[in-house]
Design an enzyme around this catalytic site. Structure first.
Site, PDB file in Angstrom:
ATOM      1  CD  GLU A   1      36.854  13.838  23.690  1.00 56.37           C
ATOM      2  OE1 GLU A   1      37.727  13.529  22.849  1.00 56.37           O
ATOM      3  OE2 GLU A   1      36.156  12.999  24.275  1.00 56.37           O
TER       4      GLU A   1
ATOM      5  CG  HIS B   1      10.033  16.795   5.776  1.00 55.80           C
ATOM      6  ND1 HIS B   1       8.890  17.162   5.121  1.00 55.80           N
ATOM      7  CD2 HIS B   1      11.037  16.909   4.868  1.00 55.80           C
ATOM      8  CE1 HIS B   1       9.181  17.467   3.860  1.00 55.80           C
ATOM      9  NE2 HIS B   1      10.474  17.323   3.679  1.00 55.80           N
TER      10      HIS B   1
ATOM     11  CE  LYS C   1      37.670   7.379  29.923  1.00 52.03           C
ATOM     12  NZ  LYS C   1      38.884   7.542  29.102  1.00 52.03           N
TER      13      LYS C   1
END
Lengths: 426, 426
Positions: free
Chosen positions: B281, B302, B414
């Site tokens: 951010e 792995h 938003k």
């Protein structure tokens, strides 16, 4: 069952025509290899080739463990544990150890003394069993962890009692673990020798822990089989696996280098770890491949959202949405918090609107978006989704021109570690 | 306390000389802004400016919660919860809810109906309190989740009893949550207005949950203060934060685009989520920035090991190693598993050798490696590490030429979400 949507992939209009012949060739090549019994393609027909006696054996062992154990310790690493862990979260949620009995713990991915001491104490606090999952038995971390828990079992139940609580999932013939199981009389389950670790969820590797959790493993296999029949018989871009494999390769060829798999509910998040291995290990070779990363929405919108919207334009999103929420929950009335516009609304529906808004914002910001739709958080959907991802991955690696079933780069560090630890060469 | 090692960064010999003047300028600019009280730089002196009365207030509330609650639900998202969650794992391990009372659950990052129903049931099964963490109180997800838990508290304890179990960490003056807390008489804690969410771990945002977990919060702050004094007074490439910020920028300028933060013990893994927000951010803007990703070793060797060794060469590793293991655990003797070369050896030491081998293999494969060494999994180390990362991030963003304290890209989605949900504009 699995639906795929590339509407927002931000690709050129003709991308599907360009990909279709390459996908057709990859599809035929996979089928040819599987029919010829070529190494590592056993998973392709696995959902229909599963032996009913084996399935009953898995169920009987699971009943035994549910009867006599408060905890099951599943010891494995990579493909020997990520799929079962994904299934547990998918079917029982991330808090499954707080809510279900027997508690199923995963070990074998760390030798951290504090973490192992804690897990040994948790296991010892009640009756427990161990499922050791290792094709060879020689992998350092799970073998060491198994030695710790085997010692604890022998201390608690004596050698004979311990032997009844050890379940070994391993190669049907070869290897250290198979030999130990024979010598000690442990219950065993086979990992088919033509199925690699990351493609093995629908074998006893994943099915035994699922059955211990109370899941209907026949429904898992039935979901996978339905998906297999649909996908293997559809030679067109309407095939969800063709379309996913094609879109991610088209984005890769356009310069995208990271695929961000987006989980939209907490139960799916663990599956992103399995997915990362599946795709990263299958395609990350010869200096190429998409880097597999994951995020959870809406939470990570408050964390990685800034980077996705405005950062280095290397990534695309693959969002997994679950169509049928497991529960209904409406926002109750309350005052003072400015949320009256949400009062009485279903939170599942609110989440859908958040995801819709994010899709608009991110695609307007130039971030390509792929969408995978899964019917529900149930056994059939889990089986279907596993099959969808495995087939997509095999097709995608083939398009990329690599062998999606090997992992030559893993040997390099193993050799160094063996030297540093003074491991005898065999 | 925090040590940094760039020996294996695979950078040109003179990279430090080239970076030093830029780092000196960034350092002075940060100090100048903080001394002038410029917005969002309050964290720079926070470890020494913390008010002792506030600390005692945090401790008293924590004692109350420990006395009267079996669970604490911490409701927040992004910077309002990732730091506290990192601290809990760092100090008590990933299984902390199974091992410690009160159980501390984190909520506010999802509106998933099933996950919330489960958490409401877990909370309701005993006495519980709620810590709502939100600077404004207006963020959609935590505000909605808070409404659910507040309703449950009022049902269980009545409005008066509920008010005694709500702890609000919020802006000292402004915002919806501050107003609600005033009206209802909730206990409150301030988030200093000059400290942004992702830099706020060492304020009551992180300190209250830590204190409820029984952590010594004064020791956390003391560790951070010691690190602050060391780092702010050292204007040279021996400054660990200069060196980390400089190396990651040099690697970025050399074409690396992903930083993989490697956790080497399960207790550290949750801190990688906080770190991803901090760096992602702060730097993911204006079309640039390193993509922050994470992995756990040895487990992910792995899984992602193949990609790291042989895949697209876009990433570098930053490995966090903990010097002093929390526990001693030696591998017992056993037969048949081929591990006799490890019998009697400390598993902490075995892990160190695995990490050494991996370092050799990956750097030989051309993957740059940065190393961060942390003394121990204790309060002082946690405080020091948080400060080290915050300062490194602020310096690094400044080097990159962006504002490391804003997040303009988050507003885009938003706005879309508010439109889709019909949220009234205020």
């Amino acid at each position: 069952m699995i639906r795929f949507d590339s509407t927002h992939a931000l690709l050129q209009a003709n991308w599907q025509q360009a990909m279709a012949p390459r996908l057709a060739a990859a599809h035929e090549s996979l089928l040819f290899d599987a029919d010829a019994g070529v190494n590592a393609t056993g998973w392709l027909r696995q959902p229909e080739s599963m032996d009913l006696r084996l399935l009953n054996h898995v169920r009987a062992a699971a009943r035994q463990i549910r009867d006599d154990s408060e905890s099951l310790i599943v010891i494995g690493v990579g493909g020997s544990s990520l799929g079962a862990r994904a299934a547990l979260h998918f079917l029982q949620g991330p808090h499954h150890t707080l809510r279900h009995r027997p508690r199923i713990f995963f070990a074998g991915d760390t030798l951290d003394p504090a973490a192992l001491t804690e897990l040994l104490e948790l296991a010892a606090s009640g009756d427990f069993s161990v499922n050791i999952v290792s094709k060879s038995g020689a992998t350092l971390e799970p073998a060491s962890v198994f030695r710790l828990f085997r010692t604890l079992l022998e201390k608690k139940y004596g050698p004979g009692g311990a032997a009844k609580r050890i379940y070994a999932t391993t190669d049907p013939e070869k290897g250290l673990l198979r030999a130990m199981a024979r010598e000690n009389g442990w219950t065993t389950f086979p990992v088919p020798s033509d199925i690699g670790g990351r493609y093995s969820v629908l074998t006893p590797v994943g099915l035994l822990p699922m059955a211990v959790a109370g899941a209907d493993v026949a429904a898992v296999l039935a979901g996978a089989r339905e998906e297999m029949e649909k996908l293997l018989s559809n030679r067109s871009m309407n095939n969800a696996a063709w379309c996913y494999a094609g879109a991610r390769n088209a984005l890769y060829e356009n310069g995208r280098r990271t695929e961000l798999l987006i989980s939209t509910c907490p139960s799916f998040a663990a599956m992103t770890d399995w997915w990362k291995q599946l795709f990263g290990e299958s395609e990350g070779k010869e200096g190429g491949g998409l880097f597999p990363a994951a995020a959870s929405f809406p939470g990570d919108l408050h964390s990685l959202g800034q980077f996705i919207q405005d950062g280095t334009p290397l990534l695309f999103e693959t969002v997994v949405r679950i169509d049928r929420p497991l529960a209904s929950l409406k926002l109750p009335a309350a005052s003072g918090d400015g949320l009256d516009f949400l009062t009485g609304r279903e939170l599942g529906e609110v989440t859908e609107r958040i995801l819709d808004g994010v899709l608009l914002a991110h695609t307007e910001g130039g971030v390509p978006n792929l969408l995978i739709r899964v019917p529900a958080l149930d056994e059939a959907s889990f089986g279907a989704l596993v099959y969808f991802f495995c087939l997509s991955c095999a097709l995608s690696g083939t398009l990329q021109g690599v062998n999606p079933f090997d992992q030559p780069g893993v040997e390099t560090y193993k050799k160094k570690v063996s030297e540093l630890l003074g491991r005898p060469t065999s």
